[in-house]
Write an enzyme that holds these catalytic residues in place. Structure first.
Site, PDB file in Angstrom:
ATOM      1  N   ALA A  68     -12.203  60.870  29.480  1.00 32.09           N
ATOM      2  CA  ALA A  68     -10.988  61.047  28.684  1.00 32.09           C
ATOM      3  C   ALA A  68     -10.597  62.515  28.659  1.00 32.09           C
ATOM      4  O   ALA A  68     -11.448  63.394  28.791  1.00 32.09           O
ATOM      5  CB  ALA A  68     -11.199  60.534  27.259  1.00 32.09           C
ATOM      6  N   ASP A  69      -9.315  62.759  28.479  1.00 28.93           N
ATOM      7  CA  ASP A  69      -8.826  64.123  28.343  1.00 28.93           C
ATOM      8  C   ASP A  69      -7.580  64.118  27.468  1.00 28.93           C
ATOM      9  O   ASP A  69      -6.793  63.167  27.502  1.00 28.93           O
ATOM     10  CB  ASP A  69      -8.498  64.744  29.700  1.00 28.93           C
ATOM     11  CG  ASP A  69      -8.368  66.246  29.598  1.00 28.93           C
ATOM     12  OD1 ASP A  69      -9.415  66.907  29.457  1.00 28.93           O
ATOM     13  OD2 ASP A  69      -7.238  66.761  29.616  1.00 28.93           O
ATOM     14  N   THR A  70      -7.421  65.179  26.684  1.00 28.83           N
ATOM     15  CA  THR A  70      -6.292  65.303  25.771  1.00 28.83           C
ATOM     16  C   THR A  70      -5.616  66.651  25.979  1.00 28.83           C
ATOM     17  O   THR A  70      -6.296  67.669  26.094  1.00 28.83           O
ATOM     18  CB  THR A  70      -6.760  65.187  24.301  1.00 28.83           C
ATOM     19  OG1 THR A  70      -7.397  63.917  24.119  1.00 28.83           O
ATOM     20  CG2 THR A  70      -5.601  65.311  23.328  1.00 28.83           C
ATOM     21  N   GLY A 105      -5.460  60.801  28.052  1.00 30.54           N
ATOM     22  CA  GLY A 105      -5.676  59.940  29.204  1.00 30.54           C
ATOM     23  C   GLY A 105      -7.078  59.374  29.170  1.00 30.54           C
ATOM     24  O   GLY A 105      -8.016  60.039  28.721  1.00 30.54           O
TER      25      GLY A 105
END
Length: 191
Positions: A68-70, A105
């Site tokens: 995940a990435d923000t 994501g």
């Protein structure tokens, strides 16, 4: 269900998976987070999430891996994690009294398949005084967070309005993730 691995050392993502009662183990991805030439913030977060999941999946072939990435965006500018307190202050001054977007994501990956998705949430800040910003930065809370604030922590007092998934702003759209994970593990086709 196959063993489930979180490819992140984020304490917030760990807390959200625990909140959802999803059994998992942590294997931190050693991927360098570099933003290449992508067409949109959604593409960026999904690509970074996929890179993280892929790096861990290479050595955990019998598992389902979550990456995940923000990122935070304002006026076409990407606001990642600040490199220092001065950059954190600049970001918070930029966001003061304005609406920005938070993109998270997610990539689910196994030997058999890969699913990526993202959530977009709009967050509006109150007008912030310089003193409020300085006091917040002194807590060190904003220094490891995209956009220089934690909505689940002391940064919550800056938020006037949110439209979208709160937990996505924290770092993981947990309700959607649980549904996607059930579908992923069941072998059902993904729409």
């Amino acid at each position: 269900m196959k063993k489930f691995i979180l490819a992140s050392g984020s304490p917030r993502r760990k807390e959200l998976l625990e909140l959802a009662n999803v059994p998992f183990e942590v294997v931190v991805s050693e991927v360098e987070e570099t933003i290449g030439a992508y067409s949109s913030p959604a593409d960026i977060v999904m690509a970074l999430a996929l890179q993280k999941a892929s790096a861990v999946a290479e050595t955990h072939e019998e598992s389902i891996v979550l990456g995940a990435d923000t990122i935070v965006t304002y006026d076409s500018r990407i606001l990642g994690k600040p490199k220092d307190a001065a950059e954190a202050k600049e970001m918070l001054q930029l966001l003061s009294g304005k609406t920005h977007e938070v993109y998270t994501g997610v990539a689910l990956m196994s030997k058999e398949k890969t699913v990526t998705f993202y959530e977009r949430t709009e967050v509006t800040f109150w007008e912030l005084t310089e003193e409020e910003i300085d006091v917040y930065i002194a807590t060190k809370e904003p220094l490891d967070k995209a956009g220089s604030y934690g909505i689940q922590g002391k940064g919550a007092i800056f938020v006037q309005h949110i439209q979208g998934d709160y937990y996505s702003v924290v770092g993981l759209p947990i309700a959607r993730l649980v549904r996607e994970l059930k579908q992923f593990d069941s072998g059902a086709s993904h729409a």
